[in-house]
Motif scaffolding. Structure first.
Motif, short mmCIF file in Angstrom:
data_model
loop_
_atom_site.label_atom_id
_atom_site.label_comp_id
_atom_site.label_asym_id
_atom_site.label_seq_id
_atom_site.Cartn_x
_atom_site.Cartn_y
_atom_site.Cartn_z
N MET A 1 0.59 -1.13 -0.04
CA MET A 1 0.11 -0.01 0.03
C MET A 1 0.85 1.35 0.01
SD MET A 1 -3.11 0.61 -0.51
CE MET A 1 -4.58 -0.11 -0.03
N LYS A 2 2.20 1.07 0.54
CA LYS A 2 3.06 2.24 0.55
C LYS A 2 3.04 2.78 -0.71
CE LYS A 2 5.58 1.83 4.62
NZ LYS A 2 6.67 2.43 5.33
N PHE A 62 -2.58 14.52 0.92
CA PHE A 62 -2.06 14.71 2.48
C PHE A 62 -2.94 13.68 3.22
CE2 PHE A 62 -0.81 19.14 1.69
CZ PHE A 62 0.14 19.24 2.73
N LEU A 63 -4.10 13.22 2.91
CA LEU A 63 -4.77 12.43 3.37
C LEU A 63 -3.89 10.72 3.66
CD1 LEU A 63 -8.36 12.59 2.27
CD2 LEU A 63 -7.54 12.97 4.66
N THR A 64 -3.24 10.82 2.65
CA THR A 64 -2.32 9.52 2.76
C THR A 64 -1.06 9.71 4.01
OG1 THR A 64 -0.63 10.29 1.23
CG2 THR A 64 -2.74 9.04 0.18
N THR A 65 -0.83 10.60 4.40
CA THR A 65 0.13 10.80 5.22
C THR A 65 -0.11 11.22 6.62
OG1 THR A 65 0.36 13.34 4.91
CG2 THR A 65 1.49 12.19 3.48
N ASP A 66 -1.60 11.25 6.77
CA ASP A 66 -2.06 11.60 8.16
C ASP A 66 -1.67 12.96 8.60
OD1 ASP A 66 -3.65 10.96 10.33
OD2 ASP A 66 -1.98 10.10 11.70
N ARG A 67 -1.50 13.59 7.94
CA ARG A 67 -1.20 15.07 8.12
C ARG A 67 -2.03 16.25 7.67
NH1 ARG A 67 5.43 14.75 6.79
NH2 ARG A 67 5.60 13.28 8.50
N LYS A 135 -12.81 10.13 5.08
CA LYS A 135 -12.00 9.51 6.14
C LYS A 135 -11.88 7.89 5.73
CE LYS A 135 -13.92 12.73 9.32
NZ LYS A 135 -14.85 13.10 10.45
N ALA A 136 -12.48 7.41 4.94
CA ALA A 136 -12.35 5.89 4.50
C ALA A 136 -11.17 5.96 3.77
CB ALA A 136 -13.54 5.29 3.90
N PHE A 141 -4.81 4.25 4.06
CA PHE A 141 -3.49 4.37 3.93
C PHE A 141 -2.65 4.42 5.43
CE2 PHE A 141 -4.75 5.85 -0.01
CZ PHE A 141 -4.19 5.32 -0.89
N LEU A 142 -3.57 4.40 6.44
CA LEU A 142 -3.09 4.42 7.73
C LEU A 142 -2.99 3.07 8.58
CD1 LEU A 142 -4.43 7.75 8.99
CD2 LEU A 142 -2.31 7.47 7.94
#
Length: 142
Positions: A1-2, A62-67, A135-136, A141-142
């Motif tokens: 997934m990365k 940004f959502l893929t980085t949790d930031r 959110k999904a 990615f988290l």
């Protein structure tokens, strides 16, 4: 997934390159609709959509980085809006293209509308379906 996460992070920049390349061509180089008035209407309307898509791609990145925070959301707005203005300036130097203030306003309006919906959905829990989608996407990615 990365790997997919990195691809999502690269997407806004790839899209910026596509915008730049398309802006470097005459407006009828890719497609010209049969009716000139309809062709113009569609292409003028795309200003509203084109940079809203860029903003959304930055949000997904940004959502893929949790930031993804209120600040980073504002950053996405500013970057997409500034790129819209830069694109209009760029077009003013391209033969057979035009750049007007109203085009820049349309670019920023599209980004601002997308920003409103993302902000309200993600941070204020409005537009519940859209909020769940954002959110999904983040959870993948988290």
């Amino acid at each position: 997934m990365k790997i997919v996460g990195w691809l999502v992070r690269i997407l806004p920049f790839a899209y910026m390159v596509i915008i730049w390349n398309l802006s470097s061509m005459p407006d009828d180089a890719v497609i010209e609709l049969p009716s000139s008035s309809f062709d113009r209407f569609v292409k003028e309307s795309l200003h509203l959509v084109e940079f809203a898509i860029l903003y959304i791609l930055f949000v997904f990145a940004f959502l893929t980085t949790d930031r993804f925070t209120v600040k980073s959301n504002l950053f996405c707005l500013v970057i997409a809006g500034i790129y819209g203005i830069i694109d209009e300036i760029h077009q003013s130097f391209v033969p057979y293209r035009s750049a007007t203030i109203i085009d820049g306003v349309k670019d920023i309006t599209g980004v601002s509308v997308a920003y409103y919906f993302v902000y309200q959905a993600y941070f204020k829990n409005r537009f519940t379906r859209f909020a769940k989608l954002l959110k999904a996407f983040k959870e993948v990615f988290l």
